[in-house]
Design a protein around this motif. Sequence first.
Motif, short mmCIF file in Angstrom:
data_model
loop_
_atom_site.label_atom_id
_atom_site.label_comp_id
_atom_site.label_asym_id
_atom_site.label_seq_id
_atom_site.Cartn_x
_atom_site.Cartn_y
_atom_site.Cartn_z
N SER A 7 54.76 33.09 47.62
CA SER A 7 55.68 33.75 48.22
C SER A 7 55.79 34.56 47.59
O SER A 7 56.61 35.71 47.82
CB SER A 7 56.78 32.44 48.15
OG SER A 7 56.05 31.50 49.55
N LEU A 8 56.37 34.64 45.78
CA LEU A 8 56.97 35.27 45.33
C LEU A 8 55.75 36.19 44.87
O LEU A 8 56.45 37.19 44.56
CB LEU A 8 57.30 34.54 43.67
CG LEU A 8 57.75 33.35 43.66
CD1 LEU A 8 58.16 32.15 42.81
CD2 LEU A 8 59.44 33.63 43.60
N VAL A 9 55.23 35.95 44.80
CA VAL A 9 54.17 37.39 44.40
C VAL A 9 54.67 38.59 45.96
O VAL A 9 54.08 39.93 45.80
CB VAL A 9 52.67 36.83 44.92
CG1 VAL A 9 51.13 38.26 44.84
CG2 VAL A 9 51.92 36.29 43.05
N GLY A 10 54.27 37.80 47.48
CA GLY A 10 54.69 38.55 48.00
C GLY A 10 55.94 39.11 48.33
O GLY A 10 56.04 40.67 48.47
N LEU A 29 54.38 40.35 54.89
CA LEU A 29 53.97 39.90 52.70
C LEU A 29 53.93 38.72 52.60
O LEU A 29 53.02 38.24 51.44
CB LEU A 29 54.41 41.21 51.96
CG LEU A 29 54.03 42.80 52.48
CD1 LEU A 29 55.23 43.15 51.11
CD2 LEU A 29 52.32 42.93 51.18
N ILE A 30 55.26 37.87 53.53
CA ILE A 30 55.72 36.87 52.47
C ILE A 30 54.29 35.74 52.53
O ILE A 30 54.37 34.68 52.40
CB ILE A 30 57.16 36.45 52.18
CG1 ILE A 30 57.50 37.13 51.56
CG2 ILE A 30 57.21 35.14 51.53
CD1 ILE A 30 59.24 37.08 51.37
N ILE A 31 54.12 36.17 54.08
CA ILE A 31 54.07 34.69 55.13
C ILE A 31 52.63 34.98 54.72
O ILE A 31 51.91 34.32 54.99
CB ILE A 31 54.78 35.06 56.26
CG1 ILE A 31 56.19 34.99 56.92
CG2 ILE A 31 53.48 34.17 57.66
CD1 ILE A 31 56.14 35.11 57.85
N GLY A 32 51.79 36.17 54.80
CA GLY A 32 50.46 36.57 54.78
C GLY A 32 50.11 36.28 53.55
O GLY A 32 48.81 35.52 53.10
N LEU A 154 61.83 39.79 40.54
CA LEU A 154 62.60 39.71 41.51
C LEU A 154 64.27 39.79 41.89
O LEU A 154 64.64 40.96 42.42
CB LEU A 154 62.22 38.81 42.46
CG LEU A 154 62.11 38.61 44.54
CD1 LEU A 154 61.56 39.67 44.73
CD2 LEU A 154 61.70 37.24 44.95
N TRP A 155 64.96 39.06 41.06
CA TRP A 155 66.37 38.74 41.02
C TRP A 155 66.83 40.33 40.54
O TRP A 155 67.63 40.52 41.03
CB TRP A 155 66.43 37.75 39.80
CG TRP A 155 68.07 38.24 39.71
CD1 TRP A 155 69.34 37.92 40.13
CD2 TRP A 155 68.74 38.64 38.71
NE1 TRP A 155 70.59 37.78 39.77
CE2 TRP A 155 70.06 38.25 38.62
CE3 TRP A 155 68.49 38.93 37.70
CZ2 TRP A 155 70.96 38.73 37.96
CZ3 TRP A 155 69.36 39.46 36.70
CH2 TRP A 155 71.23 39.30 36.26
N TRP A 156 66.28 40.59 39.56
CA TRP A 156 66.38 41.96 38.77
C TRP A 156 66.38 43.76 39.59
O TRP A 156 67.50 44.15 39.96
CB TRP A 156 66.26 42.56 37.67
CG TRP A 156 65.96 44.24 36.81
CD1 TRP A 156 66.56 44.44 36.74
CD2 TRP A 156 64.90 44.44 36.27
NE1 TRP A 156 67.07 45.68 35.70
CE2 TRP A 156 66.31 45.30 35.47
CE3 TRP A 156 63.53 44.23 35.23
CZ2 TRP A 156 65.61 46.67 34.57
CZ3 TRP A 156 63.37 44.67 34.35
CH2 TRP A 156 64.48 46.12 34.33
#
Length: 318
Positions: A7-10, A29-32, A154-156
């Motif tokens: 999920s993080l990669v997506g 992207l995340i679900i995929g 992701l946070w940044w």
Amino acid sequence: MDNLTHSLVGAVLGQAGLKRTTGLAMPALIIGANLPDVDAACFFWLHGTEHLAFRRGITHGPPALVLLPLVLAGMLWAFDRWQTKRGTRPEARLPVRFGWLYAMAFIGCLSHPFFDWLNVYGIRLLEPFSSQWFYGDTLFIIDVWLWALLIASLWWSRRREKAGAEWMRPARVGIAVGLAYIGVNAWISAKAVQSLPPYKKDNHFGFEVIASPVPFAFWERDLVDGYPSLYWHSRYRAFSGRSERQEVGNPCFVPGWLIAERAETDHQVEAFMYWSRAPFATRADDGSVILYDARFYDPLSRDRFSVALPDVKCEPLP
């Protein structure tokens, strides 16, 4: 890898700029990135070791990586149209372009087998055209350092986006550093294998060498080497070398013909041997045989990575 990593990669791919291609690109992207794991539903109808012969196969192969994104893109496109008809579609959402939506779902799906390949469990990348297993021996299935890297980038990126600043660079830096981290881990695994004497690495007569990453300590490897009846274990540390080799388990001798014969009538044995990379027999408390894989040997908690042969007597190795 675990589904949080996928999920993080997506999400990071989306923050790197891909989410600007079309509306609903981020969920695509995340679900995929998790979609090939629909094969986990097999736990509802398979039991024992049967799931080992099913997981990381057909839903991770080329046909599925083409068809699953198409299904996902169609569902997201229909969801956007449904919201439009109800008048609940967010005004800030970009127009949904089906071609781009499919491309994002495809990229997400494609990232999944790449990361699954990186651990010692293995993946059948070419199903249904070939049932060959492929192993990356690079990352532990749950890598907290990769988690930290992806979450930080992701946070940044999200923080800069909310502030109206340039927000794609942090995600792109995170991707670059993540790939470098994977490369370093691949190098450590290669060095672990090289720490064995030359005659132990020629892979003659079915000799197997596995450099298995461990939790937390990415600079260490559980080094497994041996033959289908007998394996040794040692711990490799990138900064201090390799520990002494120790025999894995309490190995038994079981004729190969007996295992092959049993696999023809017992689906549990058949599934285990189909999946196993480093199979060996060890003695149970009652003197019978348990089949383990040296990658996942845990005598204290026999689980779905082993199969018992209660009617086979443990014989000492010749």
